[in-house]
Scaffold this active site. Sequence first.
Site, PDB file in Angstrom:
ATOM      1  N   ARG A 131       0.841  -1.196   0.000  1.00  8.97           N
ATOM      2  CA  ARG A 131       0.000   0.000   0.000  1.00  8.97           C
ATOM      3  C   ARG A 131       0.878   1.248   0.000  1.00  8.97           C
ATOM      4  NH1 ARG A 131      -1.927   0.913   4.285  1.00  8.97           N
ATOM      5  NH2 ARG A 131      -1.154  -0.854   5.491  1.00  8.97           N
ATOM      6  N   TYR A 161      -1.757  -3.552  -6.625  1.00 12.44           N
ATOM      7  CA  TYR A 161      -1.494  -4.193  -5.332  1.00 12.44           C
ATOM      8  C   TYR A 161      -2.766  -4.277  -4.465  1.00 12.44           C
ATOM      9  CZ  TYR A 161      -0.225  -5.133  -0.618  1.00 12.44           C
ATOM     10  OH  TYR A 161      -0.204  -5.692   0.629  1.00 12.44           O
ATOM     11  N   LYS A 208      -9.715  -2.586   1.834  1.00 15.70           N
ATOM     12  CA  LYS A 208      -9.441  -1.411   2.659  1.00 15.70           C
ATOM     13  C   LYS A 208     -10.274  -0.205   2.215  1.00 15.70           C
ATOM     14  CE  LYS A 208      -7.031  -3.859   5.199  1.00 15.70           C
ATOM     15  NZ  LYS A 208      -5.683  -4.192   5.386  1.00 15.70           N
ATOM     16  N   HIS A 220     -10.437  -2.675  11.531  1.00 14.72           N
ATOM     17  CA  HIS A 220      -9.322  -3.471  11.024  1.00 14.72           C
ATOM     18  C   HIS A 220      -8.997  -4.544  12.069  1.00 14.72           C
ATOM     19  CE1 HIS A 220      -4.883  -3.369   9.357  1.00 14.72           C
ATOM     20  NE2 HIS A 220      -5.595  -4.325   8.804  1.00 14.72           N
ATOM     21  N   SER A 232      -1.167  -3.388  10.228  1.00 22.94           N
ATOM     22  CA  SER A 232      -0.770  -4.260   9.132  1.00 22.94           C
ATOM     23  C   SER A 232       0.516  -5.006   9.471  1.00 22.94           C
ATOM     24  CB  SER A 232      -0.568  -3.433   7.868  1.00 22.94           C
ATOM     25  OG  SER A 232      -1.761  -2.738   7.577  1.00 22.94           O
ATOM     26  N   ALA A 233       0.504  -6.296   9.174  1.00 25.96           N
ATOM     27  CA  ALA A 233       1.648  -7.168   9.424  1.00 25.96           C
ATOM     28  C   ALA A 233       2.048  -7.225  10.903  1.00 25.96           C
ATOM     29  CB  ALA A 233       2.845  -6.791   8.543  1.00 25.96           C
ATOM     30  N   CYS A 234       1.053  -7.163  11.784  1.00 27.37           N
ATOM     31  CA  CYS A 234       1.320  -7.273  13.228  1.00 27.37           C
ATOM     32  C   CYS A 234       0.625  -8.467  13.874  1.00 27.37           C
ATOM     33  CB  CYS A 234       0.930  -5.979  13.928  1.00 27.37           C
ATOM     34  SG  CYS A 234       2.054  -4.632  13.514  1.00 27.37           S
ATOM     35  N   LYS A 257      -2.596 -10.320  12.909  1.00 28.73           N
ATOM     36  CA  LYS A 257      -4.027 -10.665  12.912  1.00 28.73           C
ATOM     37  C   LYS A 257      -4.279 -12.051  12.310  1.00 28.73           C
ATOM     38  CE  LYS A 257      -5.271  -7.018  10.663  1.00 28.73           C
ATOM     39  NZ  LYS A 257      -3.904  -6.471  10.644  1.00 28.73           N
ATOM     40  N   ASP A 262      -8.989 -10.023   9.053  1.00 32.00           N
ATOM     41  CA  ASP A 262      -8.525  -8.663   8.737  1.00 32.00           C
ATOM     42  C   ASP A 262      -9.567  -7.578   9.008  1.00 32.00           C
ATOM     43  OD1 ASP A 262      -6.212  -7.168   7.710  1.00 32.00           O
ATOM     44  OD2 ASP A 262      -7.496  -6.636   6.018  1.00 32.00           O
ATOM     45  N   ARG A 282       2.521 -12.105  -0.453  1.00 35.61           N
ATOM     46  CA  ARG A 282       1.225 -12.486   0.128  1.00 35.61           C
ATOM     47  C   ARG A 282       0.657 -13.735  -0.530  1.00 35.61           C
ATOM     48  NH1 ARG A 282      -1.366  -8.786   4.079  1.00 35.61           N
ATOM     49  NH2 ARG A 282       0.216  -7.184   4.335  1.00 35.61           N
ATOM     50  N   ARG A 296       3.368  -3.640  17.536  1.00 39.92           N
ATOM     51  CA  ARG A 296       4.756  -4.084  17.694  1.00 39.92           C
ATOM     52  C   ARG A 296       5.474  -3.057  18.523  1.00 39.92           C
ATOM     53  NH1 ARG A 296       7.129  -7.676  13.764  1.00 39.92           N
ATOM     54  NH2 ARG A 296       5.431  -8.417  12.448  1.00 39.92           N
TER      55      ARG A 296
HETATM   56  P1  GTP Z   1      -2.004  -7.644   7.452  1.00 37.54           P
HETATM   57  O1  GTP Z   1      -2.474  -8.717   6.537  1.00 37.54           O
HETATM   58  O2  GTP Z   1      -0.980  -6.757   6.837  1.00 37.54           O
HETATM   59  O3  GTP Z   1      -3.122  -6.858   8.047  1.00 37.54           O
HETATM   60  O4  GTP Z   1      -1.158  -8.368   8.630  1.00 37.54           O
HETATM   61  P2  GTP Z   1      -1.610  -9.209   9.926  1.00 37.54           P
HETATM   62  O5  GTP Z   1      -1.929  -8.285  11.041  1.00 37.54           O
HETATM   63  O6  GTP Z   1      -2.643 -10.201   9.550  1.00 37.54           O
HETATM   64  O7  GTP Z   1      -0.249  -9.947  10.328  1.00 37.54           O
HETATM   65  P3  GTP Z   1       0.194 -11.479  10.141  1.00 37.54           P
HETATM   66  O8  GTP Z   1      -0.579 -12.390  11.033  1.00 37.54           O
HETATM   67  O9  GTP Z   1       0.195 -11.802   8.699  1.00 37.54           O
HETATM   68  O10 GTP Z   1       1.681 -11.426  10.676  1.00 37.54           O
HETATM   69  C1  GTP Z   1       2.641 -10.564  10.106  1.00 37.54           C
HETATM   70  C2  GTP Z   1       4.029 -11.037  10.428  1.00 37.54           C
HETATM   71  O11 GTP Z   1       4.208 -11.098  11.843  1.00 37.54           O
HETATM   72  C3  GTP Z   1       4.323 -12.430   9.886  1.00 37.54           C
HETATM   73  O12 GTP Z   1       5.640 -12.459   9.412  1.00 37.54           O
HETATM   74  C4  GTP Z   1       4.173 -13.314  11.097  1.00 37.54           C
HETATM   75  O13 GTP Z   1       4.978 -14.469  11.020  1.00 37.54           O
HETATM   76  C5  GTP Z   1       4.605 -12.396  12.245  1.00 37.54           C
HETATM   77  N1  GTP Z   1       3.902 -12.725  13.509  1.00 37.54           N
HETATM   78  C6  GTP Z   1       2.579 -12.970  13.665  1.00 37.54           C
HETATM   79  N2  GTP Z   1       2.289 -13.320  14.941  1.00 37.54           N
HETATM   80  C7  GTP Z   1       3.454 -13.280  15.619  1.00 37.54           C
HETATM   81  C8  GTP Z   1       3.812 -13.544  16.987  1.00 37.54           C
HETATM   82  O14 GTP Z   1       2.991 -13.898  17.832  1.00 37.54           O
HETATM   83  N3  GTP Z   1       5.132 -13.391  17.305  1.00 37.54           N
HETATM   84  C9  GTP Z   1       6.068 -13.012  16.384  1.00 37.54           C
HETATM   85  N4  GTP Z   1       7.327 -12.876  16.792  1.00 37.54           N
HETATM   86  N5  GTP Z   1       5.766 -12.759  15.092  1.00 37.54           N
HETATM   87  C10 GTP Z   1       4.479 -12.891  14.702  1.00 37.54           C
HETATM   88  C1  SPV Z   2      -2.850  -4.489   5.311  1.00 38.35           C
HETATM   89  O1  SPV Z   2      -1.900  -3.863   4.838  1.00 38.35           O
HETATM   90  O2  SPV Z   2      -3.399  -4.188   6.403  1.00 38.35           O
HETATM   91  C2  SPV Z   2      -3.382  -5.665   4.593  1.00 38.35           C
HETATM   92  C3  SPV Z   2      -2.909  -5.915   3.240  1.00 38.35           C
HETATM   93  O3  SPV Z   2      -4.239  -6.363   5.108  1.00 38.35           O
HETATM   94  S1  SPV Z   2      -3.719  -4.878   2.119  1.00 38.35           S
HETATM   95  O4  SPV Z   2      -4.935  -5.534   1.640  1.00 38.35           O
HETATM   96  O5  SPV Z   2      -2.831  -4.659   1.006  1.00 38.35           O
HETATM   97  O6  SPV Z   2      -4.093  -3.636   2.734  1.00 38.35           O
HETATM   98 MN    MN Z   3      -4.719  -5.776   7.172  1.00 38.57          MN
END
Ligand code: GTP
Ligand code: SPV
Ligand code: MN
Length: 589
Positions: A67, A196, A205, A225, A247-249, A251, A274, A366, A397
């Site tokens: 994004r 993307y 989103k 979210h 994002s990427a934390c 979920k 999500d 992804r 984080r």
């Molecule tokens: P979006 O799809 O972007 O919204 O991300 P998300 O919030 O769904 O995050 P996701 O579960 O995909 O995790 C993102 C990254 O964090 C990945 O590389 C996971 O392996 C890592 N991760 C998830 N949960 C944990 C955890 O409990 N501990 C650690 N150390 N890393 C984690």
């Molecule tokens: C995020 O970035 O929070 C995602 C991936 O879940 S995207 O759909 O690209 O926004």
């Molecule tokens: Mn997301």
Amino acid sequence: MSSSVEQWVDEVSRSTHPDHVVWCDGSDAENDRLIDQMVSDGTLIRLNQQTLPNCFLHRSNPQDVARTEHLTFICSEDPEDAGPTNNWMSPKEAKDKIRPLFDNAMRGRTMYVVPYLMGPAQSPYAKVGVEITDSPYVVANMRIMTRMGKVALDRIKQGADDWVPGLHSLGDLSPDRRFIAHFPEERLIWSVGSGYGGNALLGKKCYALRIASTMGRDQGWLAEHMLILGLESPEGDVTYIAGAFPSACGKTNLAMLKSPLEADGWKVWTIGEDIDWLNIGPDGRLWAINPESGYFGVAPGTNGRTNPNAMTAVSHDSIFTNVAMTEDGNVWWEGMDGPPPAHVTDWQGNPWTPATGTKAAHPNSRFTTPATNNPALSSHWEDPQGVPISAILFGGRRARTIPLVYKAFDWDHGVFLGATMASETTAAATGAVGVVRRDPMAMLPFCGYNMADYWAHWLEMGRRATNPPAVFQVNWFRTDDQGRYVWPGFGENLRVLRWVRDQVRNGHGSARETPVGLVPTPEAIGTGELGLSAEDARILFDIDRDDWLREVEDQDAFLQKFGKHLPPTIRQQHQALQRRLSSVAVASS
Ligand code: GTP
Ligand code: SPV
Ligand code: MN
């Protein structure tokens, strides 16, 4: 087919000039045609069909991998309605600027009309959108992520006149000519210049968060979210928990968690990973639906130990974007099981070996996979009224300051925790990674209106809901002096969910009161059973007064941005935290 949709499609084709117009029905036959066409023109690579049946790889333009928040706009009439955390353009300026990018943009291309439903087909809370796009990759992804075709058109025919139009074109994919524009008053989305996920799959989103949040403000509900899960206990009861993490934390991982204590009767069921639409039920509780029907998940870090359910889910009928490919047509990414393969093709199509020194998969690579592929999918995931939420988790984080978990004193305090949460930035958006920023309710990039008005709406929801969820903050990412994650995370996060359940069902036992909230005892989480050292346990539950005084100061600077929009309750919560911190010497556990 509704005449209003036809009118809009006509209007758009007169300016974009596609060679063909295709109305998508979401059928298998249609998808097969699109896939074949994309395989022959190189948009998709067919993966090993023995090991990954019906799976495909897409390599995006290297300039189009995440994004782009600086190119995302809220185009309300009044800049105050976008607020200080959104990029704003007036609707007129935005249209004048963006319209030329759509003119003739689809010459030589096919225009796909994608009607889609966000939410279970029978749900009164589901909503319709129609996306026009010139990207077959977007169509194939929308087919997984939404309920596409007839089910959506039927709703429009039945009189749903609040369908949201979303116009998308790949344009020339240049970030210099890329805009993701939202017109909340008109309930319209324009996106050009990116293929993307979050920029181009407009149901996600753009609609289900940015436009839907403004609908929720006007109509008395919340678009969030958040993941949604059901925690089954040994007694057989199920506690529904929602979690807002940026994002990427984490979920997707938490929502799909495979319980290490399954033999004892603890199990997690996924509702969503999500997005969460929350409505107040007749019983005064918040009821959650997942508007999506698939998962667009982060690949790196996903493996048989961290997320076995995801590994199973993506083993068929899935699309991978920007991962690496092995010599035998399988996928690979950093953090997958086992040692790195000796040779792969990296996400850009170049030969790669472990000695290359770059990432083989893009850090924001992804998978797109249908919810029904998930072995942990809840049998209630399509309940029309949703599931009743007992607890909301806010989590980011944070290397320091925020303990593993703590509980808010009440709803208003919980809204304050959400409003002031912060997290380190990730690869899900372009820009620097690892920088701590305030990301209220994990909605910083996704709230379609003034963030402070959004907090007021949250506070109001808590007044109207007679039985609102308890609120918690979590942090899986606390590190020690060596930068090592202290908490094992992933499956072991179950222990935190178990404590959360205990708190919402049995009250305040197994916690100690601190100035920031209720913190569990290490025994209540079971750090000993996990083999964590006393020092690790100390770090996990530590409330460091100096860290917190800095935190409070930083929160203050953030809250000041909102001027007269800031709800007095949020200000009072901030002052109360400051008072609690200064009146006591905070002891570590
Ligand atoms: P979006 O799809 O972007 O919204 O991300 P998300 O919030 O769904 O995050 P996701 O579960 O995909 O995790 C993102 C990254 O964090 C990945 O590389 C996971 O392996 C890592 N991760 C998830 N949960 C944990 C955890 O409990 N501990 C650690 N150390 N890393 C984690
Ligand atoms: C995020 O970035 O929070 C995602 C991936 O879940 S995207 O759909 O690209 O926004
Ligand atoms: Mn997301």
